[in-house]
Design an enzyme around this catalytic site. Structure first.
Site, PDB file in Angstrom:
ATOM      1  N   THR A   1       7.965  51.897 -47.262  1.00 18.21           N
ATOM      2  CA  THR A   1       7.102  50.866 -46.694  1.00 18.21           C
ATOM      3  C   THR A   1       6.216  50.329 -47.812  1.00 18.21           C
ATOM      4  O   THR A   1       6.331  50.756 -48.970  1.00 18.21           O
ATOM      5  CB  THR A   1       6.239  51.426 -45.540  1.00 18.21           C
ATOM      6  OG1 THR A   1       5.398  52.440 -46.056  1.00 18.21           O
ATOM      7  CG2 THR A   1       7.089  51.998 -44.431  1.00 18.21           C
TER       8      THR A   1
ATOM      9  N   LYS B   1       8.427  48.713 -51.619  1.00 21.20           N
ATOM     10  CA  LYS B   1       9.741  48.115 -51.355  1.00 21.20           C
ATOM     11  C   LYS B   1      10.375  47.404 -52.563  1.00 21.20           C
ATOM     12  O   LYS B   1      11.590  47.338 -52.667  1.00 21.20           O
ATOM     13  CB  LYS B   1       9.634  47.128 -50.189  1.00 21.20           C
ATOM     14  CG  LYS B   1       9.376  47.805 -48.851  1.00 21.20           C
ATOM     15  CD  LYS B   1       9.412  46.807 -47.708  1.00 21.20           C
ATOM     16  CE  LYS B   1       9.125  47.493 -46.397  1.00 21.20           C
ATOM     17  NZ  LYS B   1       9.290  46.599 -45.236  1.00 21.20           N
TER      18      LYS B   1
ATOM     19  N   ASN C   1      14.207  48.683 -48.137  1.00 19.00           N
ATOM     20  CA  ASN C   1      13.437  49.511 -47.190  1.00 19.00           C
ATOM     21  C   ASN C   1      14.176  50.792 -46.829  1.00 19.00           C
ATOM     22  O   ASN C   1      13.631  51.657 -46.160  1.00 19.00           O
ATOM     23  CB  ASN C   1      13.063  48.725 -45.922  1.00 19.00           C
ATOM     24  CG  ASN C   1      14.204  48.652 -44.925  1.00 19.00           C
ATOM     25  OD1 ASN C   1      15.376  48.693 -45.309  1.00 19.00           O
ATOM     26  ND2 ASN C   1      13.881  48.553 -43.656  1.00 19.00           N
TER      27      ASN C   1
ATOM     28  N   ASP D   1      15.506  45.514 -42.545  1.00 19.68           N
ATOM     29  CA  ASP D   1      14.502  44.752 -41.775  1.00 19.68           C
ATOM     30  C   ASP D   1      15.095  43.462 -41.193  1.00 19.68           C
ATOM     31  O   ASP D   1      14.993  43.202 -39.997  1.00 19.68           O
ATOM     32  CB  ASP D   1      13.310  44.373 -42.664  1.00 19.68           C
ATOM     33  CG  ASP D   1      12.353  45.535 -42.888  1.00 19.68           C
ATOM     34  OD1 ASP D   1      12.324  46.454 -42.040  1.00 19.68           O
ATOM     35  OD2 ASP D   1      11.628  45.518 -43.896  1.00 19.68           O
TER      36      ASP D   1
ATOM     37  N   GLY E   1       5.520  32.153 -42.666  1.00 12.21           N
ATOM     38  CA  GLY E   1       5.315  33.285 -43.563  1.00 12.21           C
ATOM     39  C   GLY E   1       6.358  33.324 -44.667  1.00 12.21           C
ATOM     40  O   GLY E   1       7.451  32.733 -44.528  1.00 12.21           O
ATOM     41  N   ALA E   2       6.003  33.981 -45.772  1.00 11.45           N
ATOM     42  CA  ALA E   2       6.936  34.125 -46.903  1.00 11.45           C
ATOM     43  C   ALA E   2       6.764  35.488 -47.562  1.00 11.45           C
ATOM     44  O   ALA E   2       7.114  35.681 -48.719  1.00 11.45           O
ATOM     45  CB  ALA E   2       6.699  33.005 -47.915  1.00 11.45           C
ATOM     46  N   GLY E   3       6.202  36.453 -46.810  1.00 13.72           N
ATOM     47  CA  GLY E   3       6.023  37.812 -47.323  1.00 13.72           C
ATOM     48  C   GLY E   3       7.307  38.617 -47.163  1.00 13.72           C
ATOM     49  O   GLY E   3       8.395  38.049 -46.974  1.00 13.72           O
ATOM     50  N   GLY E   4       7.187  39.945 -47.201  1.00 13.61           N
ATOM     51  CA  GLY E   4       8.358  40.812 -47.154  1.00 13.61           C
ATOM     52  C   GLY E   4       9.208  40.602 -45.911  1.00 13.61           C
ATOM     53  O   GLY E   4      10.441  40.468 -46.017  1.00 13.61           O
ATOM     54  N   ALA E   5       8.574  40.561 -44.743  1.00  7.18           N
ATOM     55  CA  ALA E   5       9.337  40.416 -43.497  1.00  7.18           C
ATOM     56  C   ALA E   5      10.022  39.051 -43.460  1.00  7.18           C
ATOM     57  O   ALA E   5      11.200  38.934 -43.095  1.00  7.18           O
ATOM     58  CB  ALA E   5       8.416  40.597 -42.294  1.00  7.18           C
TER      59      ALA E   5
ATOM     60  N   GLY F   1       8.495  41.916 -31.383  1.00  8.15           N
ATOM     61  CA  GLY F   1       8.843  42.615 -32.622  1.00  8.15           C
ATOM     62  C   GLY F   1       9.388  44.020 -32.417  1.00  8.15           C
ATOM     63  O   GLY F   1       9.848  44.647 -33.365  1.00  8.15           O
TER      64      GLY F   1
HETATM   65  P1  NDP Z   1       3.246  40.632 -46.333  1.00 12.18           P
HETATM   66  O1  NDP Z   1       1.876  41.041 -46.705  1.00 12.18           O
HETATM   67  O2  NDP Z   1       4.355  40.768 -47.313  1.00 12.18           O
HETATM   68  O3  NDP Z   1       3.219  39.078 -45.873  1.00 12.18           O
HETATM   69  C1  NDP Z   1       2.251  38.601 -44.983  1.00 12.18           C
HETATM   70  C2  NDP Z   1       2.534  37.138 -44.643  1.00 12.18           C
HETATM   71  O4  NDP Z   1       1.584  36.726 -43.653  1.00 12.18           O
HETATM   72  C3  NDP Z   1       2.379  36.183 -45.824  1.00 12.18           C
HETATM   73  O5  NDP Z   1       3.290  35.118 -45.679  1.00 12.18           O
HETATM   74  C4  NDP Z   1       0.935  35.687 -45.639  1.00 12.18           C
HETATM   75  O6  NDP Z   1       0.720  34.419 -46.214  1.00 12.18           O
HETATM   76  C5  NDP Z   1       0.882  35.567 -44.139  1.00 12.18           C
HETATM   77  N1  NDP Z   1      -0.475  35.591 -43.604  1.00 12.18           N
HETATM   78  C6  NDP Z   1      -1.271  36.676 -43.421  1.00 12.18           C
HETATM   79  N2  NDP Z   1      -2.459  36.303 -42.884  1.00 12.18           N
HETATM   80  C7  NDP Z   1      -2.386  34.951 -42.714  1.00 12.18           C
HETATM   81  C8  NDP Z   1      -3.288  33.966 -42.196  1.00 12.18           C
HETATM   82  N3  NDP Z   1      -4.496  34.308 -41.727  1.00 12.18           N
HETATM   83  N4  NDP Z   1      -2.884  32.669 -42.158  1.00 12.18           N
HETATM   84  C9  NDP Z   1      -1.654  32.326 -42.607  1.00 12.18           C
HETATM   85  N5  NDP Z   1      -0.760  33.205 -43.124  1.00 12.18           N
HETATM   86  C10 NDP Z   1      -1.123  34.497 -43.161  1.00 12.18           C
HETATM   87  O7  NDP Z   1       3.554  41.437 -45.001  1.00 12.18           O
HETATM   88  P2  NDP Z   1       4.998  41.754 -44.351  1.00 12.18           P
HETATM   89  O8  NDP Z   1       5.841  40.551 -44.486  1.00 12.18           O
HETATM   90  O9  NDP Z   1       5.503  43.041 -44.860  1.00 12.18           O
HETATM   91  O10 NDP Z   1       4.602  41.989 -42.818  1.00 12.18           O
HETATM   92  C11 NDP Z   1       4.283  40.887 -41.974  1.00 12.18           C
HETATM   93  C12 NDP Z   1       4.246  41.375 -40.538  1.00 12.18           C
HETATM   94  O11 NDP Z   1       5.558  41.790 -40.168  1.00 12.18           O
HETATM   95  C13 NDP Z   1       3.335  42.574 -40.291  1.00 12.18           C
HETATM   96  O12 NDP Z   1       2.621  42.339 -39.085  1.00 12.18           O
HETATM   97  C14 NDP Z   1       4.298  43.720 -40.100  1.00 12.18           C
HETATM   98  O13 NDP Z   1       3.783  44.709 -39.225  1.00 12.18           O
HETATM   99  C15 NDP Z   1       5.470  43.012 -39.456  1.00 12.18           C
HETATM  100  N6  NDP Z   1       6.738  43.727 -39.620  1.00 12.18           N
HETATM  101  C16 NDP Z   1       7.435  44.005 -38.490  1.00 12.18           C
HETATM  102  C17 NDP Z   1       8.619  44.670 -38.563  1.00 12.18           C
HETATM  103  C18 NDP Z   1       9.349  44.990 -37.310  1.00 12.18           C
HETATM  104  O14 NDP Z   1      10.316  45.753 -37.398  1.00 12.18           O
HETATM  105  N7  NDP Z   1       8.976  44.437 -36.178  1.00 12.18           N
HETATM  106  C19 NDP Z   1       9.200  45.088 -39.868  1.00 12.18           C
HETATM  107  C20 NDP Z   1       8.420  44.673 -41.011  1.00 12.18           C
HETATM  108  C21 NDP Z   1       7.222  44.026 -40.870  1.00 12.18           C
HETATM  109  P3  NDP Z   1       0.312  34.262 -47.784  1.00 12.18           P
HETATM  110  O15 NDP Z   1       1.586  34.377 -48.554  1.00 12.18           O
HETATM  111  O16 NDP Z   1      -0.280  32.902 -47.843  1.00 12.18           O
HETATM  112  O17 NDP Z   1      -0.674  35.353 -48.081  1.00 12.18           O
END
Ligand code: NDP
Length: 273
Positions: free
Chosen positions: A58, A62, A83, A98, A121-125, A238
């Site tokens: 986690t 990753k 993962n 994932d 979003g553009a993070g890990g998920a 989710g």
């Molecule tokens: P990351 O930290 O890698 O990415 C977070 C993302 O959320 C980024 O795109 C970030 O934007 C955006 N973000 C956060 N806060 C805000 C805000 N206030 N306004 C706009 N954009 C926002 O996290 P992950 O991708 O790893 O996780 C994201 C979610 O996915 C979590 O809630 C996690 O629990 C969930 N998840 C669920 C899984 C499942 O099996 N259901 C598996 C994996 C994750 P920016 O780039 O601009 O910071």
């Protein structure tokens, strides 16, 4: 088997895995082990030395873990994130379940093939989901993200490496969902631990024929999903993604099919629903 990372109040995946092992009479354990970033390499070497079958990873491991593995799967290579680690002979192979878990869950309501999909979003998920819906044949992806650099990087990866037609839209004010959109996915962490947190999105642009999915699993009924239901959309929480990523990892490690219903019940019990 183990998860290396920050333990989240025990670990929901540990709970699901151990129930599924017991159900099939598999005498394995799944441990939650807190590993500091500076000792991740030692932890992986220890895993090799002690004959672990594999592990999950986690945040924050990753991406960094890849340097300690022998190879990665096609999807994990594209995403640049792992993962799940699996031992194949003497090799440790990195996989990513994932996005596959999300796609498996999405297929219960719609097939991503040929669809016009908007991802918030553009993070890990988001990266994992975008690559897998792309590999599953999505026609067009729109990535909306607050940080333009991160959003554009994902779009470049999708267009250049995954060969999925994609465009980036900067997140300014309330996102308007284009009418041709068929699936909307919240892959941000907005809503995590807060059922009233609002994703900045113009709710009136959601149409009843759209599917709206959220990766947030706790609480599973996010404000976005409640709003989408009110607009007449089909919704997907989710929990299904979390269960399916575990079902897929279980199969990778054991070669056997876990009972998804038992895992879902275990997850709901763990989360107190
Ligand atoms: P990351 O930290 O890698 O990415 C977070 C993302 O959320 C980024 O795109 C970030 O934007 C955006 N973000 C956060 N806060 C805000 C805000 N206030 N306004 C706009 N954009 C926002 O996290 P992950 O991708 O790893 O996780 C994201 C979610 O996915 C979590 O809630 C996690 O629990 C969930 N998840 C669920 C899984 C499942 O099996 N259901 C598996 C994996 C994750 P920016 O780039 O601009 O910071």
């Amino acid at each position: 088997m183990a998860v290396f990372g920050q333990p989240v109040a025990g670990n929901p995946t540990q709970y699901m895995m151990e129930k599924a092992f017991a159900h099939l009479g598999i005498d394995w354990r799944y441990l939650t082990l807190e590993v500091a970033p500076e000792t991740l390499g030692d932890a992986i070497r220890g895993m090799r030395a002690m004959g672990f079958r594999g592990c999950n990873l986690t945040i924050p491991h990753k991406v960094v873990v890849i340097q300690y593995l022998d190879r990665t799967s096609e999807a994990a290579t594209l995403m640049g994130a792992v993962n799940t680690v699996n031992r194949v002979g003497k090799e440790l192979v990195g996989e990513n379940t994932d996005g596959k878990g999300f796609v498996q869950s999405l297929r219960e309501v719609t097939d991503p093939a040929g669809k016009n999909i908007l991802i918030l979003g553009a993070g890990g998920a988001a990266r994992a989901i975008a690559v897998e819906v792309g590999l599953a044949g999505a026609a067009q992806l729109t990535i909306v993200n607050r940080s333009a650099a991160r959003g554009q990087e994902l779009v470049d990866l999708l267009n250049d490496k995954a060969k999925v037609s994609s465009r980036f839209v900067p997140w300014e004010g309330n996102v308007e969902v284009p009418p041709e959109t068929e699936v909307v996915i919240n892959a941000t962490s907005i809503g995590l631990g807060d059922a009233d947190a609002r994703v900045p999105l113009a709710v009136q642009t959601l149409e009843p024929d759209m599917v709206v999915a959220d990766v947030v699993f706790n609480p599973p009924e996010t404000r976005l999903l409640r709003d989408a239901k009110q607009r007449g959309c089909k919704t997907l929480d989710g929990l299904g993604m979390l269960v399916n990523q575990a079902v897929i990892a279980f199969k990778i490690w054991t070669g056997r099919d876990a009972n998804a219903e038992i895992m879902r019940d275990a997850l709901e019990e763990f989360l107190g629903f």
